[in-house]
Motif scaffolding. Structure first.
Motif, PDB file in Angstrom:
ATOM      1  N   HIS A   1       8.908  -7.396   8.956  1.00  0.00           N
ATOM      2  CA  HIS A   1      10.158  -6.711   9.314  1.00  0.00           C
ATOM      3  C   HIS A   1      10.735  -5.922   8.147  1.00  0.00           C
ATOM      4  N   ASP A   2      10.527  -6.386   6.912  1.00  0.00           N
ATOM      5  CA  ASP A   2      11.085  -5.694   5.764  1.00  0.00           C
ATOM      6  C   ASP A   2      10.080  -4.764   5.082  1.00  0.00           C
ATOM      7  N   ARG A   3       8.901  -4.637   5.657  1.00  0.00           N
ATOM      8  CA  ARG A   3       7.877  -3.696   5.174  1.00  0.00           C
ATOM      9  C   ARG A   3       7.090  -3.190   6.375  1.00  0.00           C
ATOM     10  N   ALA A   4       7.849  -2.681   7.343  1.00  0.00           N
ATOM     11  CA  ALA A   4       7.267  -2.255   8.610  1.00  0.00           C
ATOM     12  C   ALA A   4       6.514  -0.938   8.498  1.00  0.00           C
ATOM     13  N   GLU A   5       6.801  -0.154   7.455  1.00  0.00           N
ATOM     14  CA  GLU A   5       6.209   1.173   7.346  1.00  0.00           C
ATOM     15  C   GLU A   5       4.954   1.216   6.486  1.00  0.00           C
ATOM     16  N   SER A   6       4.679   0.161   5.774  1.00  0.00           N
ATOM     17  CA  SER A   6       3.469   0.079   4.953  1.00  0.00           C
ATOM     18  C   SER A   6       3.004  -1.370   4.914  1.00  0.00           C
TER      19      SER A   6
ATOM     20  N   PHE B   1       0.854  -1.188   0.000  1.00  0.00           N
ATOM     21  CA  PHE B   1       0.000   0.000   0.000  1.00  0.00           C
ATOM     22  C   PHE B   1       0.893   1.243   0.000  1.00  0.00           C
ATOM     23  N   ARG B   2       1.125   1.792  -1.153  1.00  0.00           N
ATOM     24  CA  ARG B   2       1.999   2.956  -1.269  1.00  0.00           C
ATOM     25  C   ARG B   2       1.242   4.281  -1.191  1.00  0.00           C
ATOM     26  N   THR B   3      -0.035   4.259  -1.507  1.00  0.00           N
ATOM     27  CA  THR B   3      -0.842   5.484  -1.528  1.00  0.00           C
ATOM     28  C   THR B   3      -2.124   5.278  -0.737  1.00  0.00           C
ATOM     29  N   GLY B   4      -2.826   6.375  -0.499  1.00  0.00           N
ATOM     30  CA  GLY B   4      -4.105   6.302   0.175  1.00  0.00           C
ATOM     31  C   GLY B   4      -5.121   5.499  -0.610  1.00  0.00           C
ATOM     32  N   ASP B   5      -5.061   5.601  -1.931  1.00  0.00           N
ATOM     33  CA  ASP B   5      -5.978   4.823  -2.764  1.00  0.00           C
ATOM     34  C   ASP B   5      -5.710   3.331  -2.632  1.00  0.00           C
ATOM     35  N   ASP B   6      -4.422   2.953  -2.536  1.00  0.00           N
ATOM     36  CA  ASP B   6      -4.072   1.536  -2.382  1.00  0.00           C
ATOM     37  C   ASP B   6      -4.687   0.950  -1.115  1.00  0.00           C
ATOM     38  N   SER B   7      -4.647   1.736  -0.043  1.00  0.00           N
ATOM     39  CA  SER B   7      -5.058   1.228   1.268  1.00  0.00           C
ATOM     40  C   SER B   7      -6.530   1.478   1.585  1.00  0.00           C
TER      41      SER B   7
END
Length: 266
Positions: A157-162, A26-32
């Motif tokens: 662990h490798d995608r902790a921010e999204s 989920f890179r954008t608000g639309d993705d999520s």
């Protein structure tokens, strides 16, 4: 334990019957959009798990997440923060924990793998309701059938921010309240909701408990919510928060399947 291991061997020897989708970050608000009720549970800045809102005040996750990753002592509510829809340093809502409800049948250091997995479910009660039009708690459904398409949204662990969505994976086996799926998970994915994707809206049917690896193939293990969630909801309604004391001894090891139990992020 033999039954669970047999499931893994049958699945891995037979091969995967369906093609699974790849992880979508989920890179954008639309993705999520529509997934904002999935969030990150942070434990005093030292580790994290994934959780999902099922009411305005209750987060569904894995029981083993409620214990410290190093010394196995129970987390205190004041050390837990739920970040709904956490993505790239921002969340739709931030809430502290008010209480923790771990299934009474769960024991972190149980030598019985089946008992540990089938009861690996917990609720975190938040100090304030999440009332945000973009954060809608998920409904819960009965456990899926073998072969049914499911999806999972998780941090790792490798995608902790999204978070990432795997929109299509499958239930490859069911055994006494435990689901084996082809969904991709990693450290930090514990407690991630597994969704029935066949209806108009996603419904949670399980939470991620652990991952397994054998001869290069990966499977994930989920806890069925049948009965276990009802027990937890009754505990939360009555305000009965209890932990079983966990030993500081290492968790029992499992051979042959390279099994990993307890996959909190670090």
């Amino acid at each position: 334990m033999k039954k669970i291991l047999t499931i893994f061997f049958i699945f891995l020897m037979a091969g995967q019957a369906h093609a699974d989708s790849k992880l979508k970050t989920f890179r954008t608000g639309d993705d999520s959009k529509g997934w904002e009720a999935v969030g990150r549970l942070d434990f005093d800045g030292r580790s994290f798990c994934t959780g999902a809102l099922i009411t305005e005040t209750l987060v569904l996750t894995a029981a083993h997440c409620m214990y410290d990753i190093d010394d196995h002592t129970p987390h205190r509510p004041k050390d837990i923060t739920f970040k709904a829809g956490w993505r790239n340093g921002q969340a739709q809502a931030y809430r502290a924990a008010k209480a923790i409800y771990v299934h009474p049948g769960f024991a972190l250091n149980s030598g019985d793998l089946h008992d540990r997995l089938v009861n690996d479910v917990a609720l975190v009660e938040l100090d304030r309701p999440v009332r945000n039009s973009s954060v809608r708690p998920f409904s819960v459904s009965a456990r899926p059938e073998k072969g049914q398409a499911v999806g999972v949204v998780s941090y790792a662990h490798d995608r902790a921010e999204s978070p990432s969505l795997q929109e299509l994976c499958h239930v490859v086996a069911r055994q006494g309240g435990v689901l084996v799926t082809s969904c991709e998970v990693d450290f930090g994915s514990s407690g991630a909701p597994i969704f029935d994707m066949t209806g108009a809206t996603p419904r949670i049917v399980s939470v991620v408990s652990a991952k397994a690896k054998f001869r290069g193939d990966r499977v994930s293990v989920g806890t069925s919510l049948d009965g276990a969630l009802s027990d937890l909801l009754q505990m939360a309604s009555a305000g009965r928060s209890t932990f079983k004391k966990a030993s500081t001894e290492p968790l029992p090891e499992l051979t042959h399947t390279e099994y990993v139990v307890g996959i909190s992020g670090q």
